[in-house]
Design an enzyme around this catalytic site. Structure first.
Site, PDB file in Angstrom:
ATOM      1  N   GLY A  48       0.696  -1.254   0.042  1.00  0.00           N
ATOM      2  CA  GLY A  48       0.010  -0.036   0.104  1.00  0.00           C
ATOM      3  C   GLY A  48       0.896   1.149   0.011  1.00  0.00           C
ATOM      4  O   GLY A  48       2.082   1.036   0.352  1.00  0.00           O
ATOM      5  N   GLN A  53       2.866   9.838   0.914  1.00  0.00           N
ATOM      6  CA  GLN A  53       4.283   9.229   1.000  1.00  0.00           C
ATOM      7  C   GLN A  53       5.119   9.412  -0.285  1.00  0.00           C
ATOM      8  O   GLN A  53       6.339   9.118  -0.031  1.00  0.00           O
ATOM      9  CB  GLN A  53       3.985   7.667   1.101  1.00  0.00           C
ATOM     10  N   CYS A  90       5.770  -0.382   7.422  1.00  0.00           N
ATOM     11  CA  CYS A  90       5.109   0.887   6.385  1.00  0.00           C
ATOM     12  C   CYS A  90       6.494   1.390   5.604  1.00  0.00           C
ATOM     13  O   CYS A  90       7.572   1.203   6.012  1.00  0.00           O
ATOM     14  CB  CYS A  90       4.909   2.406   7.333  1.00  0.00           C
ATOM     15  N   LEU A  91       6.316   1.500   4.098  1.00  0.00           N
ATOM     16  CA  LEU A  91       7.247   1.901   3.353  1.00  0.00           C
ATOM     17  C   LEU A  91       8.144   3.160   4.009  1.00  0.00           C
ATOM     18  O   LEU A  91       9.164   3.431   3.636  1.00  0.00           O
ATOM     19  CB  LEU A  91       6.941   2.185   1.950  1.00  0.00           C
ATOM     20  N   HIS A 132      -4.607   1.459   7.301  1.00  0.00           N
ATOM     21  CA  HIS A 132      -3.439   1.706   7.560  1.00  0.00           C
ATOM     22  C   HIS A 132      -3.281   3.065   6.687  1.00  0.00           C
ATOM     23  O   HIS A 132      -2.789   4.134   6.755  1.00  0.00           O
ATOM     24  CB  HIS A 132      -2.256   0.983   7.289  1.00  0.00           C
ATOM     25  N   GLU A 133      -3.553   2.964   5.155  1.00  0.00           N
ATOM     26  CA  GLU A 133      -3.416   3.772   4.198  1.00  0.00           C
ATOM     27  C   GLU A 133      -4.283   4.972   4.530  1.00  0.00           C
ATOM     28  O   GLU A 133      -4.116   6.338   4.135  1.00  0.00           O
ATOM     29  CB  GLU A 133      -3.584   3.149   2.665  1.00  0.00           C
ATOM     30  N   HIS A 136      -2.923   7.613   6.770  1.00  0.00           N
ATOM     31  CA  HIS A 136      -1.934   8.277   6.470  1.00  0.00           C
ATOM     32  C   HIS A 136      -2.495   9.336   5.701  1.00  0.00           C
ATOM     33  O   HIS A 136      -1.781  10.724   5.843  1.00  0.00           O
ATOM     34  CB  HIS A 136      -1.277   7.618   5.165  1.00  0.00           C
TER      35      HIS A 136
HETATM   36 NI    NI Z   1       2.323   3.352   5.479  1.00  0.00          NI
END
Ligand code: NI
Length: 152
Positions: A48, A53, A90-91, A132-133, A136
């Site tokens: 995701g 991000q 998380c990236l 999660h997304e 953000h």
């Molecule tokens: Ni994330």
């Protein structure tokens, strides 16, 4: 298409804490951004990615699981139920994982790249990814919700 630079928490947490604004019109630029976000997510082996991000404060998210690829514009959760405790990463925080508590079932609505509203009825991993997304988009990181850190 292009691989975009992912904003990392250790260098730019203040940016990741910003709230994203809704997309008012789905322009060719937004569609290119979606393409680039998908390519970047796959390149980084993530499941995701949210606009913030990659430096874009718009309510745009891409998610990919075994259930398929979901491009979500102006997404919102309309129902949730149950509970799951599972590993999350998380990236924007590479190399870190923690256990979070999330709903087991989530129903979400969003626009696709053609501006059509659709609904996802999600369970398990996909439900977690949606939560999660979407977090953000409001500047919330999963680390805010970690109930146990995973040490290596
Ligand atoms: Ni994330």
């Amino acid at each position: 298409m292009a691989i975009l630079k992912i904003v990392k928490k250790d260098t730019d947490e203040a940016f990741l804490r910003k709230k994203s604004r809704p997309v008012e019109q789905i322009t060719p630029r937004i569609r290119t951004l979606l393409d680039d976000m998908v390519e970047t997510m796959r390149y980084a082996n993530g499941c995701g990615l949210a606009g913030v991000q990659v430096g874009v404060l718009r309510r745009i998210v891409v998610i990919e699981t075994d259930e398929g690829l979901f491009e979500m514009i102006n997404p919102r959760i309309i129902a949730m139920a149950g509970e799951q405790e599972s590993e999350e990463g998380c990236l924007s925080l590479p190399g870190e994982w923690g256990i979070t508590k999330r709903p087991m079932y989530v129903t979400a609505r969003a626009l696709n790249r053609d501006g059509e509203e659709y609904e996802i009825v999600a369970e398990g991993l996909l439900a977690k990814a949606i939560c999660h997304e979407l977090d953000h988009l409001d500047g919330v990181l999963y680390t805010d919700k970690v109930i146990r850190k995973i040490e290596d």
